[in-house]
Every structure is written in structure tokens, then in C-alpha cells.
Design an enzyme around this catalytic site. Sequence first.
Site: not given
Length: 413
Positions: A4-5, A7, A98, A100, A145, A188-189
Site C-alpha cells: 500500500e502506497h 508504487d 478504494g 480503483s 492500479d 475521492n483521491k
Amino acid sequence: MTGEHIDYCGYSVLPMAVEQDMLIAVEPVETHTLQLANTNPLYPDFSTSANNIHIDKTKPVWHNYFLCGFKGIQEHFGLSKLTGMNCLVDGNIPPGSGLSSSSALVCCAGLVTLTVLGMSLSKVELAEICAKSERYIGTEGGGMDQSISFLAEEGTAKLIEFSPLRATDVKLPSGAVFVIANSCVEMNKAATSHFNLRVMECRLAAKVLAKHKGLQWDKVLRLEEVQTQLGISLEEMLLVTEDALHAEPYSREEICKCLGISVEELRTQILSPNTQDELTFKLYQRAKHVYSEAARVLQFKQVCEEAPANAVQLLGELMNQSHRSCRDMYECSCPELDQLVDICRKFGARGSRLTGAGWGGCTVSIVPTDMLPSFLTNVHAAYYQRSSSRLALEKHSLFATKPGGGALVFLEA
């Protein structure tokens, strides 16, 4: 599954595609107009000239994600005078969960555009273009993603490595299933600065670590580059992090002093436009999460390859460690996610963690197959039945899944 987080910090990740998907029906037209419609009435119709694409970063509305994919292909081939398209979008990926959905739409739009134009690219090239083009909407993501959207294969998870992009099959253990549970808190990223601030905190941590170790820090952008240049293990990088960074937040002034630059140089040359006004940065916590999470990805793959008798237990523990790190070090969880993770573990999950960007969205849990029916019943009662708003969303919120396939094109005969 795990990773997670990390890439966008240059590290390998280990995702699988879920069976939910995004579909676009497309008809080429002669008018040079893009006409977009959605089967979901919450998302209004939109039309624009195919040759004058404008993406408003301040508004993460649904059609902008389509435009990202379209523009990515257009710019890759340097095309003008594009043909128009009538498109109808449908999908069963819960938005803001989450899972994607936004990246799925970017990738689907990129593939649709490529097909209509009669061009061809490899899956790897498509994934790289779509990862880059999602940044048109202001999200500084890393490419996981988009890569799994194209490179996924039914029945297997994938270890995805970057620079160059490549994917390796990872066989998941038999005797367990993965269960997705949606916290029903939407995130919402692109609409929040949290995500982009984390990207910048990792960038700053990489630069401060590089300077501390006498590397050419101004050329360094990612935490992975520091490890590679030092030629040391992830475990050793964690020791360097302990030695070089302090747990208290860094002010802009302190970072500037560490790097020997002015605040103006920090704002304009290092920080992204939407993080230029941030005053404090947590470098130690973010670096600690990234290096430990990168190590967990490799451990997860190793357990899957060696397949010991207690594989499910070992993978579950890695997932639990990942959630603790996301919650405490990366601070990308939320109270509802933490509550849902606890409920999942209480009712039989060997491991449970947030998945996706966090700050809402879904958990993923590893559950022994024979416990699945009671697990679903108990989680439903403990989390969804207690809230009418969650109950309304529950149909798409709690489900077991196995690894799904990647993007496909169906042509009408």
C-alpha cells in the site's frame, strides 16, 4: 493483497484484480464530438470536441477520468483531427471504495480510444500511458492500479515491478478466500490533498535521506532510489531511517536547512502545486511505512511460493502488520476502517487490512474457506445491520472474490 502506497516510491506491489469491472460500449462517429453517457443516473451526460480536451483538476467529475484515458492515447501518438465517439459507460465497482473505479475508467477509456483509432500497443505500454495520464486530474499515483487493470490474469495474483514494468504470477494458497468489505466511507483521491501530500512527504524523505548519506540528493525523487544507490537491504534502510530522521514533524524551514535551499526553491522546485502551501511534513513515519511495506510484499510472495502448512496464518499476519503501518505510520486509515478490520478479525479473518488509498473505502481479509459463510453472516450483522445507510449499500459492499482477468475488447461481428 499487499503493497500500500509504495508504487509511487518505486517499489514492487502485489495486487490482484477483483471480478467487478467497468464496461464501455462505443460507436465511432464522423462528427469529431465525444458524447459520454453513463447507465448510472448519478453521473450526468457530457459532450465535448474530441480535438479540444480540457480536464479541470479542481473537479473530479466522472467524465474527466474518461478524458484522461482519451487524452493519454491522443498525446502518445501526437494525434489531431480525431474521430468522435458515442460512449455508454457501465460498471459495478463501487465508487470511492478504494477498488480503483477511477483508474478502471481511465484504463477502459484508453483501450476504447486505442481500438477506435485502429492503433495497437502492448499491455505494458497501455498501462504506462494510463498511469501517466491519470495525473491530468491531479493525482500523483504510481501505476499499480493501471498495471493490474491490463496485466491481470484470472486465477492468479501478480507481483508488479516498475522501471521497467513487468508482472510475475503469484499463486495464492488454497484453503482460503479473500473477502472485500466496504466501510461505506467514500474517499475521492483527487478531491483531497492527503494523497498528494503523502507523495511529497515520501519525496522529501528520500531527499533528506540521500543528503544524509552523501548522495546526489537533488536528482533523487523516490525512496527506492536511495536504497538502490546505497546497495543495501530494506531492513538496513529501516536502520538508516531510524538514524537519519526524527519522529517529530519537519517544518519547511528545517527541510530547507537540511537540504541547503530556500523556502521558495522548496515550494517551486520540489513540491507539487497542490502541496506548496503545506507547513509541516512527517518524513520518518512515511519512510518507515514504505520500507517496511516493501519488505512485506517480498515476504508475502515468498510465503506464496514456499506454501508452508501455515501459509494462511503467515499471510494474515503480514496483512495485519500492513494495516497497523497504514494506520499508525502512514495515517491513511479512518475510524470506520479500523472498526471494520477489528470486526473481520474477530469473526475469523486470519488477516485484515485497508486496501486502496485509504481514508475510507474497503478492507480486504484472508478467510479460511470453511469459515466463509459464518464470517459473512457475522460481519453483516456487526457492521452493516447497525446502520441504515450501510445496509442500503451492502449488496455491493461485502463479497468474497478470486483473482479476475484484465482488460478485454469485444468487437461486434
